[in-house]
Design a protein around this motif. Structure first.
Motif, PDB file in Angstrom:
ATOM      1  N   LYS A  54       0.843  -1.198   0.000  1.00  0.00           N
ATOM      2  CA  LYS A  54       0.000   0.000   0.000  1.00  0.00           C
ATOM      3  C   LYS A  54       0.877   1.246   0.000  1.00  0.00           C
ATOM      4  O   LYS A  54       1.841   1.343   0.764  1.00  0.00           O
ATOM      5  CB  LYS A  54      -0.881   0.042   1.247  1.00  0.00           C
ATOM      6  N   TRP A  55       0.510   2.193  -0.820  1.00  0.00           N
ATOM      7  CA  TRP A  55       1.220   3.476  -0.892  1.00  0.00           C
ATOM      8  C   TRP A  55       1.299   4.116   0.492  1.00  0.00           C
ATOM      9  O   TRP A  55       2.340   4.612   0.903  1.00  0.00           O
ATOM     10  CB  TRP A  55       0.480   4.360  -1.886  1.00  0.00           C
ATOM     11  N   SER A  56       0.206   4.058   1.250  1.00  0.00           N
ATOM     12  CA  SER A  56       0.149   4.727   2.554  1.00  0.00           C
ATOM     13  C   SER A  56       1.043   4.056   3.600  1.00  0.00           C
ATOM     14  O   SER A  56       1.440   4.686   4.575  1.00  0.00           O
ATOM     15  CB  SER A  56      -1.291   4.772   3.058  1.00  0.00           C
ATOM     16  N   ASP A  57       1.361   2.777   3.422  1.00  0.00           N
ATOM     17  CA  ASP A  57       2.188   2.053   4.394  1.00  0.00           C
ATOM     18  C   ASP A  57       3.607   1.807   3.905  1.00  0.00           C
ATOM     19  O   ASP A  57       4.361   1.059   4.518  1.00  0.00           O
ATOM     20  CB  ASP A  57       1.544   0.692   4.711  1.00  0.00           C
ATOM     21  N   THR A 111       1.285  15.531  -2.312  1.00  0.00           N
ATOM     22  CA  THR A 111       1.487  14.085  -2.428  1.00  0.00           C
ATOM     23  C   THR A 111       2.647  13.795  -3.380  1.00  0.00           C
ATOM     24  O   THR A 111       2.689  14.321  -4.489  1.00  0.00           O
ATOM     25  CB  THR A 111       0.200  13.408  -2.948  1.00  0.00           C
TER      26      THR A 111
END
Length: 182
Positions: A54-57, A111
């Motif tokens: 995941k991009w967020s993790d 971002t």
């Protein structure tokens, strides 16, 4: 007109960075190289390589300092080339758990830009030879040097296989096993 510009902007930004290949593989204990290309104007920005589906993790493993100087991390390095607008990531001493989703990225306000790359480890085939006296014995594979504490991954029971990764050629007196990541 303003609405059209807002909807078009993410598409333009997304194409500013791309991986030369979206999937790469390398041999166990070997190395692999990933190249990421970017559009003009991004040369002096910090480039990074991170691990996580995941991009967020995603966990950044190595990052440039905004120059063309190579930066080394733990078994991974990154080098930017402004002339070709390509940064190159090299992963070394690959392990089974190196197989994962990684991201090429460019740090920017808001971002960051990022594109995912799937990394896999090539299967390993091991071939063992034995003399005629050992034809009826059980053959097994254990990845540890210490046979006393070894966990057998696959073995034969007489002529039958316990797992389908092992093949026996009675005529050549060999058995082969292909190992995929655990």
């Amino acid at each position: 007109m303003w609405l059209l510009l807002v909807l078009f902007l993410p598409v333009v930004q997304g194409s500013a960075l791309r991986a030369v290949s979206s999937a790469v593989s390398g041999p166990l204990q070997g190395s692999l190289t990933v190249q990421c290309r970017y559009e003009p104007g991004w040369e002096t920005y910090h480039k990074w390589w991170c691990q996580g589906a995941k991009w967020s993790d995603c966990h950044i493993l190595v990052q440039t300092d905004g120059s063309e100087q190579e930066v080394k991390g733990d078994r991974v390095s990154i080098k930017d080339n402004w002339k070709s607008r390509t940064f190159t990531v090299t992963m070394e001493d690959l392990r089974w758990n190196s197989a994962d989703t990684y991201w090429c990225g460019i740090e920017k306000s808001g971002t960051d830009l990022g594109v995912d790359v799937k990394v896999t480890i090539d299967p390993v085939t091991v071939q063992c030879h034995y003399s005629p006296a050992w034809e009826t014995f059980v053959k097994s594979w254990c990845p540890d040097r210490d046979l006393n504490s070894c966990r057998i991954l696959v073995q034969t029971t007489g002529p039958e296989l316990r797992k389908n990764q092992l093949s026996i050629d009675q005529k050549k007196r060999t058995f082969s096993m292909t190992i995929w990541g655990e």
